[in-house]
Design an enzyme around this catalytic site. Structure first.
Site, PDB file in Angstrom:
ATOM      1  N   ASP A   9       3.305  -2.489  -4.130  1.00  0.00           N
ATOM      2  CA  ASP A   9       3.401  -3.353  -2.961  1.00  0.00           C
ATOM      3  C   ASP A   9       2.038  -3.832  -2.484  1.00  0.00           C
ATOM      4  O   ASP A   9       1.931  -4.862  -1.814  1.00  0.00           O
ATOM      5  CB  ASP A   9       4.118  -2.603  -1.836  1.00  0.00           C
ATOM      6  CG  ASP A   9       4.321  -3.461  -0.602  1.00  0.00           C
ATOM      7  OD1 ASP A   9       4.938  -4.526  -0.732  1.00  0.00           O
ATOM      8  OD2 ASP A   9       3.856  -3.065   0.484  1.00  0.00           O
ATOM      9  N   MET A  63       6.448  -5.805   6.190  1.00  0.00           N
ATOM     10  CA  MET A  63       6.122  -7.201   6.453  1.00  0.00           C
ATOM     11  C   MET A  63       5.064  -7.756   5.505  1.00  0.00           C
ATOM     12  O   MET A  63       4.711  -8.932   5.605  1.00  0.00           O
ATOM     13  CB  MET A  63       5.623  -7.349   7.892  1.00  0.00           C
ATOM     14  CG  MET A  63       6.659  -7.044   8.955  1.00  0.00           C
ATOM     15  SD  MET A  63       8.067  -8.189   8.883  1.00  0.00           S
ATOM     16  CE  MET A  63       7.262  -9.742   9.237  1.00  0.00           C
ATOM     17  N   ARG A  64       4.548  -6.915   4.598  1.00  0.00           N
ATOM     18  CA  ARG A  64       3.488  -7.401   3.721  1.00  0.00           C
ATOM     19  C   ARG A  64       3.964  -8.552   2.848  1.00  0.00           C
ATOM     20  O   ARG A  64       3.221  -9.501   2.585  1.00  0.00           O
ATOM     21  CB  ARG A  64       2.945  -6.262   2.856  1.00  0.00           C
ATOM     22  CG  ARG A  64       1.766  -6.693   1.983  1.00  0.00           C
ATOM     23  CD  ARG A  64       1.154  -5.530   1.225  1.00  0.00           C
ATOM     24  NE  ARG A  64       0.337  -4.707   2.112  1.00  0.00           N
ATOM     25  CZ  ARG A  64       0.598  -3.446   2.400  1.00  0.00           C
ATOM     26  NH1 ARG A  64       1.661  -2.864   1.893  1.00  0.00           N
ATOM     27  NH2 ARG A  64      -0.186  -2.763   3.195  1.00  0.00           N
ATOM     28  N   ALA A  65       5.203  -8.503   2.398  1.00  0.00           N
ATOM     29  CA  ALA A  65       5.722  -9.565   1.537  1.00  0.00           C
ATOM     30  C   ALA A  65       5.726 -10.902   2.260  1.00  0.00           C
ATOM     31  O   ALA A  65       5.392 -11.944   1.663  1.00  0.00           O
ATOM     32  CB  ALA A  65       7.136  -9.214   1.062  1.00  0.00           C
ATOM     33  N   VAL A 123       2.095 -12.155   2.408  1.00  0.00           N
ATOM     34  CA  VAL A 123       1.621 -12.586   1.090  1.00  0.00           C
ATOM     35  C   VAL A 123       2.278 -13.898   0.688  1.00  0.00           C
ATOM     36  O   VAL A 123       1.619 -14.807   0.152  1.00  0.00           O
ATOM     37  CB  VAL A 123       1.895 -11.492   0.040  1.00  0.00           C
ATOM     38  CG1 VAL A 123       1.623 -12.019  -1.367  1.00  0.00           C
ATOM     39  CG2 VAL A 123       1.030 -10.266   0.309  1.00  0.00           C
TER      40      VAL A 123
END
Length: 682
Positions: free
Chosen positions: A193, A274-276, A279
């Site tokens: 991730d 929330m990283r997706a 990104v």
């Protein structure tokens, strides 16, 4: 310095080139993980990218590549006086698999820190890579603690070195590129991730394209400089395009409509955290800049999803990365404005700015491994018997085997197993199974350092230096410390082991319900091995012989695939299976002597075929016991009448026998806490 292969001369691999170029345009995307089989230009593309990166201006003499316009106020070489910067090419720094923690993050001179109070710091590879490219080949083979440090630095843009109350911080912003061959093992999902994008690469199956690859490579090998000169114009054009996209990037508008599409897509695919979303937003912005536009479109969001989401969709270690493109299109349509153009033939951006006829890259499911193919049905076993038709619950007849090969059956649902560990204290690779002396863990003592000091034992160092203070002329409050006083902390943690599965695939195991349960148990143990960072191997025996279905590897996925395709039938050459396992372990002891093995034998204990099969099996078991191999026998015997053959075999091995039911029960904790306890008591 050798002439790198030109980036524009790479044939195909559109997803790979696009992922690298988007990170060159916007390093905030978070790097790219390149997954694929060997020989697919992964390393070539990464090294070629460095020649396209714009030059960087640095403060003269700064070991941390500070920007003269805005130098890092916390730079260990600072503060920097106002001075004209010097330009140099962006660096590509390679992190070797066997690198130490000090080589990665840098090292403090503990002796000077204690005696002089000086922060004498030797920069590591993270400092060298600042404002450049950090390339990690075979990132899946790095030790976990190094991967943690690496990805933390990539996420925070800084590296921290803390040693006994002395700390150093420096900027570490770089384009992170990792390559890996999934056959050699996977990264943990939480580490996957941390990579912004992932791309799958595979060799082309198109004959003309393969011919062109070979033609260009041979031409480059014959005359690297001449070959590079022929591609100089294309390289310069691509270099200018990267610079133009970087300049355009701050002006790109990310509207509320596309933000809603990004959020809806991440929610629809149930990605964690929330990283997706972040990104995807950065990737879509970079795609727009790469295409020369100042506004992000739905096409950019779609391509960003194909690059940013596949590796975040894995729910367990045996899931292949991938994305359902039909579901993606439906989600984008539902979340987009009602008057959007519903043209299904959206061109996907690629490094050349053209379309991609295959419907998008970066999101395809990788080709199936060899173990995923269903093998052909056999025409009979050693003695030509037909499969057993005994009803469920009937006793297993002694010496009875079903000769005909059975088609592979699906495994039962995996379950959580209790830990099987190797007794004693090892010194193997860091992991999570057996006790071992490691660089990380609880402090258990001190010793004189062998080589450079990495973990200081402060109390032991002070104790060693204290008796000599008067002789050394100590006058003030400071402690006079010499190199001979330094003590290295010894620590105890956990190691990963080599777990070698030896699976009975003979006719006596061929009852479909039983074999399904057996496969489910082995799959559960494989999942446990994945989580504990073990190497695994698979030996099977049936008919007349044993075979190494999978040599020891870090790829638990490959072992699971081979297990699923395992056929059954024939006699039970138990001795052959144990001897084959002995050969595998003998070779592995030479290759990796510090990694201790754990033999997991999955059988009902029967031995048939050949002269004196039971006696031969006993001698083979005692051979393992004589070499101190830790072992567990998973007893697969079923029915009303049980012969206890697996228990007898476990005693010969000097290990412990557990049933399939005990493998998932709490009671197993006491049975296998020390897998040789029963053998020593016998």
């Amino acid at each position: 310095m050798s002439t790198p292969y030109p980036f524009t001369a790479i044939v195909g691999q559109d997803d790979l080139r696009l992922g690298l170029l988007l990170n060159a345009v916007s390093p905030a995307v978070g790097g790219v993980l390149v997954r694929g089989e060997k020989g697919t230009a992964k390393s070539t593309a990464v090294r070629a990218l460095a020649a396209l990166m714009p030059e960087v201006a640095v403060v003269p003499g700064c070991r941390f590549s500070c920007d003269p316009v805005s130098p890092d106020p916390a730079c260990p070489d600072g503060p920097h006086a106002e001075a004209a910067g010097v330009s140099r090419a962006a660096r590509t720094v390679e992190l070797p698999v066997g690198a130490s923690e000090d080589r990665l993050v840098g090292a403090l001179d503990i002796e000077r820190a204690l005696s002089e109070g000086v922060k004498a710091f030797e920069p590591g590879l993270l400092a060298d890579a600042h404002r450049g490219i950090l390339y990690v080949d075979e990132v899946n083979l790095l030790h976990d603690h190094l991967v943690d440090l690496l990805l933390d630095a990539a996420a925070m843009g800084a590296s921290y070195v803390e040693r006994e109350g002395v700390s150093v911080r420096h900027a570490a912003r770089f384009l992170l590129v990792g390559t890996m061959n999934p056959e050699e093992g996977e990264l943990r999902p939480q580490l996957l991730d941390r990579f912004g994008l992932t791309v799958e690469v595979a060799a082309s199956r198109d004959t003309d394209e393969r011919v062109e690859v070979v033609r260009r490579r041979l031409a480059y090998d014959d005359d690297p400089e001449g070959f590079a000169a022929r591609w100089a114009e294309e390289e310069n054009a691509l270099r200018r395009r990267i610079a133009d996209a970087r300049a355009l990037l701050p002006r790109v508008v990310l509207g509320d409509g596309v933000l809603r599409q990004i959020a809806a897509t991440c929610a629809a695919f149930e990605v964690d955290g929330m990283r997706a979303d972040i990104v995807m937003a950065r990737t879509a912005t970079a795609l727009a800049a790469w295409a020369g536009r100042e506004e992000v479109t739905a096409d950019d969001v779609r391509q960003a999803a194909l690059l940013a989401l596949p590796h975040r969709r894995r729910r367990n270690p045996f899931d292949a990365p991938g994305l359902d493109e039909d579901k993606l299109d439906q989600t984008l349509d539902e979340a987009g404005p009602q008057d959007d153009n519903d043209d299904d033939d959206r061109p996907d951006p690629d490094p050349d700015g053209g379309g991609n006829d295959d419907g998008g890259g970066g999101g395809g499911v990788p080709p199936q491994a060899d173990g995923d193919r269903t093998p052909p049905q056999g025409q009979g076993g050693e003695d030509g018997d037909t499969p057993s038709q005994a009803p469920e619950g009937a006793p297993d007849a002694p010496g009875r085997s079903t000769g005909a090969e059975q088609q592979p059956v699906a495994s039962a649902e995996p379950f959580r197993t209790k830990m099987l560990s190797v007794p004693g204290l090892g010194e193997g690779a860091a992991g999570r199974r057996s006790r071992a002396r490691t660089e990380h863990g609880r402090t258990t003592g001190a010793r004189r350092p062998q080589g450079s000091l990495t973990k200081l034992h402060l109390a032991a160092t002070v104790q060693a230096a204290a008796p000599h203070q008067r002789a050394r002329g100590r006058a003030g409050r400071g402690l006079v410390v010499r190199r001979d006083d330094l003590r290295q902390a010894t620590r105890e943690g956990r190691e990963g082991n080599l777990v070698l599965f030896v699976v009975d695939a003979s006719g006596s195991m061929a009852a479909r319900q039983r074999m399904s349960a057996v496969k489910g148990a082995v799959l559960s143990l494989l999942l446990d091995a994945y989580q504990r960072r073990d190497k695994v191997g698979l030996v099977t025996f049936r008919g007349k012989e044993a075979e190494v279905a999978l040599p020891p590897t870090s790829s638990v996925d490959a072992a699971a695939a081979r297990l699923e395709s395992l056929p059954t039938g024939g006699r039970t050459p138990l001795a052959a299976g144990l001897l084959k396992a002995h050969d595998v372990l003998r070779v592995e002891r030479l290759r990796d002597p510090s990694r201790r093995p754990l033999l997991v034998l999955v059988t009902d204990g029967r031995a048939t075929g050949g002269p004196e099969p039971v006696a031969l099996a006993g001698r083979a078991a005692r051979l393992h016991r004589s070499e101190g191999t830790a072992s567990v026998v998973v007893d697969c015997e079923s029915g009303y009448v049980r012969l206890g053959l697996a228990g007898e075999l476990a005693r010969e091995l000097g290990g412990t026998a557990v049933t399939l039911d005990e493998l998932r029960a709490d009671s197993i904790a006491g049975l296998v806490k020390d897998v040789t306890a029963a053998g020593r008591a016998a």
